[in-house]
Design a protein around this motif. Structure first.
Motif, PDB file in Angstrom:
ATOM      1  N   UNK A  67       0.822  -1.201   0.000  1.00  0.00           N
ATOM      2  CA  UNK A  67       0.000   0.000   0.000  1.00  0.00           C
ATOM      3  C   UNK A  67       0.859   1.255   0.000  1.00  0.00           C
ATOM      4  N   UNK A  68       0.274   2.368  -0.414  1.00  0.00           N
ATOM      5  CA  UNK A  68       1.037   3.609  -0.557  1.00  0.00           C
ATOM      6  C   UNK A  68       1.590   4.104   0.772  1.00  0.00           C
ATOM      7  N   UNK A  69       0.787   4.078   1.840  1.00  0.00           N
ATOM      8  CA  UNK A  69       1.224   4.642   3.121  1.00  0.00           C
ATOM      9  C   UNK A  69       2.388   3.863   3.708  1.00  0.00           C
ATOM     10  N   UNK A  70       2.279   2.545   3.727  1.00  0.00           N
ATOM     11  CA  UNK A  70       3.354   1.758   4.320  1.00  0.00           C
ATOM     12  C   UNK A  70       4.583   1.742   3.415  1.00  0.00           C
ATOM     13  N   UNK A  71       4.382   1.775   2.110  1.00  0.00           N
ATOM     14  CA  UNK A  71       5.520   1.874   1.183  1.00  0.00           C
ATOM     15  C   UNK A  71       6.295   3.157   1.439  1.00  0.00           C
ATOM     16  N   UNK A  72       5.584   4.251   1.692  1.00  0.00           N
ATOM     17  CA  UNK A  72       6.258   5.518   1.981  1.00  0.00           C
ATOM     18  C   UNK A  72       7.080   5.406   3.253  1.00  0.00           C
ATOM     19  N   UNK A  73       6.531   4.736   4.265  1.00  0.00           N
ATOM     20  CA  UNK A  73       7.288   4.546   5.504  1.00  0.00           C
ATOM     21  C   UNK A  73       8.537   3.716   5.266  1.00  0.00           C
ATOM     22  N   UNK A  74       8.423   2.629   4.507  1.00  0.00           N
ATOM     23  CA  UNK A  74       9.577   1.769   4.277  1.00  0.00           C
ATOM     24  C   UNK A  74      10.656   2.482   3.482  1.00  0.00           C
ATOM     25  N   UNK A  76      11.161   5.677   3.529  1.00  0.00           N
ATOM     26  CA  UNK A  76      11.735   6.631   4.473  1.00  0.00           C
ATOM     27  C   UNK A  76      12.728   5.928   5.401  1.00  0.00           C
ATOM     28  N   UNK A  77      12.382   4.715   5.834  1.00  0.00           N
ATOM     29  CA  UNK A  77      13.294   3.941   6.684  1.00  0.00           C
ATOM     30  C   UNK A  77      14.576   3.601   5.928  1.00  0.00           C
ATOM     31  N   UNK A  78      14.440   3.263   4.659  1.00  0.00           N
ATOM     32  CA  UNK A  78      15.636   2.993   3.847  1.00  0.00           C
ATOM     33  C   UNK A  78      16.514   4.232   3.747  1.00  0.00           C
ATOM     34  N   UNK A  79      15.906   5.380   3.483  1.00  0.00           N
ATOM     35  CA  UNK A  79      16.679   6.611   3.351  1.00  0.00           C
ATOM     36  C   UNK A  79      17.382   6.970   4.658  1.00  0.00           C
ATOM     37  N   UNK A  80      16.808   6.534   5.790  1.00  0.00           N
ATOM     38  CA  UNK A  80      17.418   6.802   7.095  1.00  0.00           C
ATOM     39  C   UNK A  80      18.441   5.742   7.477  1.00  0.00           C
ATOM     40  N   UNK A  81      18.649   4.742   6.622  1.00  0.00           N
ATOM     41  CA  UNK A  81      19.602   3.684   6.905  1.00  0.00           C
ATOM     42  C   UNK A  81      19.077   2.597   7.811  1.00  0.00           C
ATOM     43  N   UNK A  82      17.755   2.561   8.031  1.00  0.00           N
ATOM     44  CA  UNK A  82      17.162   1.582   8.931  1.00  0.00           C
ATOM     45  C   UNK A  82      16.563   0.386   8.207  1.00  0.00           C
ATOM     46  N   UNK A 121      10.227   3.743  13.386  1.00  0.00           N
ATOM     47  CA  UNK A 121       8.817   4.117  13.490  1.00  0.00           C
ATOM     48  C   UNK A 121       8.538   4.915  14.761  1.00  0.00           C
ATOM     49  N   UNK A 122       9.303   4.639  15.820  1.00  0.00           N
ATOM     50  CA  UNK A 122       9.100   5.296  17.109  1.00  0.00           C
ATOM     51  C   UNK A 122       9.947   6.558  17.278  1.00  0.00           C
ATOM     52  N   UNK A 123      10.761   6.861  16.299  1.00  0.00           N
ATOM     53  CA  UNK A 123      11.657   8.010  16.419  1.00  0.00           C
ATOM     54  C   UNK A 123      10.866   9.288  16.708  1.00  0.00           C
ATOM     55  N   UNK A 316       3.107  -7.416   8.623  1.00  0.00           N
ATOM     56  CA  UNK A 316       3.469  -6.206   9.353  1.00  0.00           C
ATOM     57  C   UNK A 316       2.730  -4.991   8.811  1.00  0.00           C
ATOM     58  N   UNK A 317       2.518  -4.942   7.499  1.00  0.00           N
ATOM     59  CA  UNK A 317       1.809  -3.817   6.909  1.00  0.00           C
ATOM     60  C   UNK A 317       0.392  -3.712   7.451  1.00  0.00           C
ATOM     61  N   UNK A 318      -0.228  -4.840   7.757  1.00  0.00           N
ATOM     62  CA  UNK A 318      -1.585  -4.817   8.282  1.00  0.00           C
ATOM     63  C   UNK A 318      -1.613  -4.285   9.709  1.00  0.00           C
TER      64      UNK A 318
END
Length: 333
Positions: A67-74, A76-82, A121-123, A316-318
């Protein structure tokens, strides 16, 4: 809309998504989690072995984002090195040995460990770990959290509960008010267990795959840790049993779990019968098998809500989608 103070019990992906949605709507949140730190089933265990330190992603093996929302989070996590995409030889194998590649899609893992995803996610959120909530006291607009050490937190305008259903029903049974519907839904959910074996070999082992979804036996999954981005150390493998085998052997000794799963891997794939180090880990609540099918539930006052992957399914996305939906609902209630 006036700013409201909201407590979130459970600081996994569902709890984090719930908090993000509430904060975006202008509310304040405080999260409470019984664990010593972030992770839960998104965990990496590091152990000392005769060949040095080894790391095992012994819970969730990867995350998909459709999904778009969780893809955006992932991303973002990649860009942060996580986070990073696990680009490896991933297959499914039936009992007869027929091999098929797994569906082509990005499979994400946390870097340097799976719990990096939860940390990301908790940052920036207000989280208390080592805080087990035993009961809720009060009522709509004035909820107090009673911890098992006797401490009280609050008052809060609303409460979001994002813990496993078994723990949720116990908490709600000790809470002021009528939560019979939510308790019935939690009791009707079914979360299957998973017995996992972590093992270290004294030499590289290549069965023709880096990760395999298995059918027809006790084993459901095998994966080589060294094939995953950010993982180093000796030749380390994780073996997961099926939900059915895990349930039937839930109280088996760790040695028996190790022996049985290694024996099947040896028979099917020639996996070395005498690893240099092995250990078992029991996940009592691992995989959602039966879910209500709705992303969240609210009590009649609209101030106590329940969410989590158990409401929609095991991915996890759910969990993320469920928590976000509850956060949006509490923001409007």
């Amino acid at each position: 809309m006036a700013t409201r103070r909201i407590a979130i019990i459970g600081a996994g992906l569902a709890g984090a998504a719930c908090a993000r949605a509430l904060i975006q709507a202008g509310h304040s949140c405080q999260l409470f989690d019984k664990g010593r730190g972030p992770g839960g089933r998104l965990s990496t265990r590091r152990v000392e072995t005769p060949l040095g330190e080894a790391g095992f992603d012994h819970g969730a093996q990867f995350i998909t984002a459709r999904g778009a929302a969780f893809s955006a989070f992932m991303h973002d996590a990649r860009d942060a090195g996580a986070a990073a995409v696990w680009d490896a030889r991933l297959v499914s194998i039936d009992r007869r040995g027929n091999v098929e590649p797994l569906r082509e899609e990005d499979r994400w893992i946390g870097v340097p460990g799976m719990n990096a995803l939860v940390k990301h996610a908790l940052d920036g959120l207000d989280v208390q770990f080592g805080a087990r909530v035993a009961a809720l006291k009060g009522g709509a607009g004035s909820w107090t959290l009673v911890r098992d050490d006797g401490r009280r937190e609050g008052p809060f305008d609303a409460v979001a509960i994002t813990i496993p259903p078994e723990q949720m029903s116990d908490l709600l049974a000790r809470t002021d008010g009528d939560f019979s519907t939510q308790i019935a839904q939690a009791n009707g959910a079914r979360i299957g267990p998973c017995q996992a074996v972590m093992t270290v070999l004294n030499a590289p082992f290549d069965p023709g795959f880096d990760g395999a979804k298995l059918y027809g036996g006790a084993l459901a999954w095998m994966a080589r840790m060294g094939s995953r981005p950010g993982r180093a150390g000796p030749e380390a493998w994780i073996l997961h049993a099926t939900t059915g085998w895990s349930r039937a052997n839930l109280e088996a000794s760790p040695d028996a779990v190790v022996r049985n799963l290694l024996e099947e891997a040896h028979i099917r794939f020639g996996f070395p019968a005498r690893p240099v180090w092995s250990a078992a880990h029991r996940w009592r609540y691992a995989l959602s098998e039966q879910a209500p099918g709705t992303p969240f539930a609210l009590d009649e006052t609209g101030t106590v809500g329940c969410a989590g992957d158990w409401r929609l399914g095991g991915r996890a996305e759910l969990a993320w989608d469920s928590g976000a939906a509850l956060g949006e609902a509490l923001a409007k209630s």
